[in-house]
Structure formats: C-alpha cells, structure tokens
Design an enzyme around this catalytic site. Structure first.
Site, PDB file in Angstrom:
ATOM      1  CG  ASP A  47      -1.771   1.236   1.271  1.00 29.24           C
ATOM      2  OD1 ASP A  47      -2.849   1.181   0.648  1.00 29.24           O
ATOM      3  OD2 ASP A  47      -1.384   2.269   1.869  1.00 29.24           O
ATOM      4  CE1 TYR A  52       0.240   7.824   2.745  1.00 27.45           C
ATOM      5  CE2 TYR A  52       0.823   5.599   2.101  1.00 27.45           C
ATOM      6  CZ  TYR A  52      -0.057   6.481   2.688  1.00 27.45           C
ATOM      7  OH  TYR A  52      -1.221   5.997   3.236  1.00 27.45           O
ATOM      8  CE  LYS A  81      -3.920   4.721   0.441  1.00 29.11           C
ATOM      9  NZ  LYS A  81      -2.513   4.558   0.838  1.00 29.11           N
TER      10      LYS A  81
END
Ligand code: A2P
Length: 325
Positions: A47, A52, A81
């Site tokens: 993930d 990030y 994402k």
C-alpha cells in the site's frame, strides 16, 4: 510462497491479500530495505500513495523483483492513491500516470481517492500550504466527478479496481448512487480502540471491503496514560498475547482479520515486518474476540482527524468528520 494468505475477492474478481505492507512515512533506502524484507517473507499486497512520496523507491524494488523473475506481476497487489492536491476530474489521468511511472508498472491493482477534501498546491514547493502553514483548500471539490474520472482509468486499463479512503458514510453513499463501477474498497483508520462498527455496517450493505490503516493504533502518535494505555501495551492485549504465545501486535491484527478487515501494518524493523505477517496459524476464540471488542472507544479512539497535519482542513465542506461516521 504467499498463497497461504487469505484474500478478499473484489467485485472485479481480483484477490486482495488480507495483510499488506503499509508504507506511510517510509522513504529512500529504508523503504527499499523494508519492502525487500516484506517480499521475502511473502507479502504481496503493498500500500502506497502519491502523497507518501515513496512510490519511486517502491518501484525500484518491484522492478528488481519483476525483471529478475523472482515474482510475477499477477502475484502482486499494488495500491496507490490520488493525492488531495489532485482531487479534480481533469487531474486524475495525469496523476495516476505519474504514480505508474514511479512505480514502474503499467497498472495498479487498486486506485483510491486518498481523501474527500480537495487541496491546492502552492506555486513555490507544490505543497498544499500557505506561508503561515494553513492548508490551501479547494472549495470546488466535486467528488462524484473525480470518481467518474477514476472509472475512466479502469476503462483505460491503468487501474484494475478503484475505491475510496477517509470517506464518511454519506460520501460513500453519494458515490455509490452515481457509480458505474462499484468502489471495491474503503481504506480508513480502524483498530481495537476505534472499531468503526457503524461505518463497517454501511460498507457491508454496499459490498465494499474495508482496509484498516494504523491497525496497531499508530503508537508513534499517542502518549498513553494509565486510563488509556498505548494499545500495544493494554493489559487485555498483553495478557491475551502471553496466553496465546503471540505478540500484542499479532493479537491486534488477528482481531481485525477475524472481523474480515484487511490490514496494512507498517514497520521499519525486519523482525516486526515478519511477525506482522504471521497471523494465520492461530485463532482468537469467541471470548478473546469479545474481550477486545469491549475496548472500543468509538469516536474517542480516533487518532487521525487531520486537523493538526492540515491546519484549517475542517473548513472544507467535504471534511470527513463533520458527521460521526
Ligand atoms: P517500528 O517501525 O519501529 O516497528 P500503525 O501501523 O498502527 O500505524 O503502527 C506503526 C507503528 O507500529 C510503527 O511506529 C512501528 O514501529 C510499530 N510497529 C509495527 N509493527 C510492530 C510490532 N509488531 N510490534 C510493535 N510495534 C510495531
């Protein structure tokens, strides 16, 4: 090697392994090292997120494993994402392509809208903050429009499945009403102190699986007190762990898995990366489950409402926590 890990079957038929590697705050060589350890243990679900800023490091390791034939693309389940600074329909294609380029992949297995709030990037460093540290809100956020743009990415073959993160029940319902491709997954904060029972019921009704971030209760974020100890140190958790010959982290993760919740623990330590994956050779009894269920602090157990990280975020109409769940 990873075949013994149970998986959730998504509406598109793909299998999402119940344990994945969380990578929030992982960077550079440390991230590369941790991911290599995780792949060696058998983790196949990874993930990440554009926000990030570690997709390139992850891409390096994936490329090494894929190009050497140590792993096949079909064995991996990679999630990334759409960042809040790209919560606009017209930005989705470009941002997903940027993520794919960094990850060195032609598709992701799951693409999530990271947060319902839309932010604007400043012109200096591209971060969503003004010179006083307030976050730059985009009040024109059109979640339904953004989701439709994600659906187009499925049509284009760049995302196998799509979903949501940090959405509340009303926002999920709005997406559900207009969608052509059902959201496959919701990623939210879930742990023993914040069990999200009401939101889980909503998702169950819609057939949306849930993935828990901070499944260990984000110990680096909380101080802990006698009345409200750090979750990993709660006496109910530690005594259960002792009786079962497991670690507190394994007990906390196993509790979520037995509730059909996917987990993405993160660790920078090789032994803990390994231990967080060893969850399928023991079981919590009905009584054990009940003793952990009793630790739910509901809304008070929430750690992340993002108000500290994003100063002023609560002024956005799509801020998740305007309603309890
Ligand atoms: P470390 O990197 O030193 O292992 P969460 O996933 O709930 O946000 O928690 C992540 C935090 O929990 C990290 O700070 C990590 O620290 C710590 N952690 C991860 N796995 C374990 C474990 N098995 N036992 C104790 N602490 C852990």
């Amino acid at each position: 090697m990873a075949s013994h890990v149970p998986a959730v079957t998504l509406p598109n038929g793909s299998k999402m392994p119940m344990v994945g590697l969380g990578t929030y705050q992982g960077h550079g060589d440390e991230m590369r090292r941790v991911l290599a350890w995780a792949l060696e243990c058998g983790y196949r679900h990874i993930d990440t997120a554009a926000a990030y800023q570690n997709e390139a490091a992850i891409g390096d390791v994936l490329h090494e494993w894929l190009s050497s034939g140590r792993i096949a693309r079909e064995e991996l389940f990679v999630v990334t994402k759409l960042p809040p600074i790209a919560n606009r329909a017209g930005d989705v294609g470009r941002f997903l392509q940027e993520s794919l380029t960094k990850l060195r992949l032609s598709y992701v297995d799951l693409y999530l809208i990271h947060d319902p709030v839309g932010l604007k990037a400043n012109s200096d460093d591209g971060r969503p903050f003004d010179s006083e540290g307030n976050c730059l809100l985009d009040f024109d956020t059109d979640l339904e429009g953004v989701y439709k743009a994600l659906e187009e990415q499925v049509d284009a073959g760049k995302a196998k499945a799509i979903g949501l993160s940090n959405f509340n029940s009303k926002q999920i319902e709005r997406i559900y009403k207009v969608c052509r491709i059902k959201p496959a997954n919701l990623q939210v904060e879930v742990h023993v102190y914040h069990q999200q029972k009401a939101l889980r019921e909503v998702c169950r009704d819609f057939g949306i699986s849930i993935c828990a971030y901070s499944p260990l209760g984000a110990p680096y974020m909380v101080k802990g007190s006698d009345e409200y100890p750090i979750l990993l140190q709660h006496p109910v958790v530690t005594s259960l762990a002792k009786r079962l010959g497991r670690t507190p982290a394994q007990v906390l993760l196993r509790f979520l898995i037995q509730n059909q919740i996917l987990v993405i623990p993160k660790s920078t330590n090789q032994e803990r990366v390994k231990e967080n994956f060893q969850l399928f050779d023991f079981e919590l009894s009905k009584e054990d489950m009940a003793s952990l269920e009793a630790l739910d602090r509901k809304g008070d157990g929430r750690i992340y409402d993002f108000k500290e990280i994003f100063k002023g975020i609560e002024k956005h109409p799509e801020w998740t926590f305007h309603i309890p769940y």
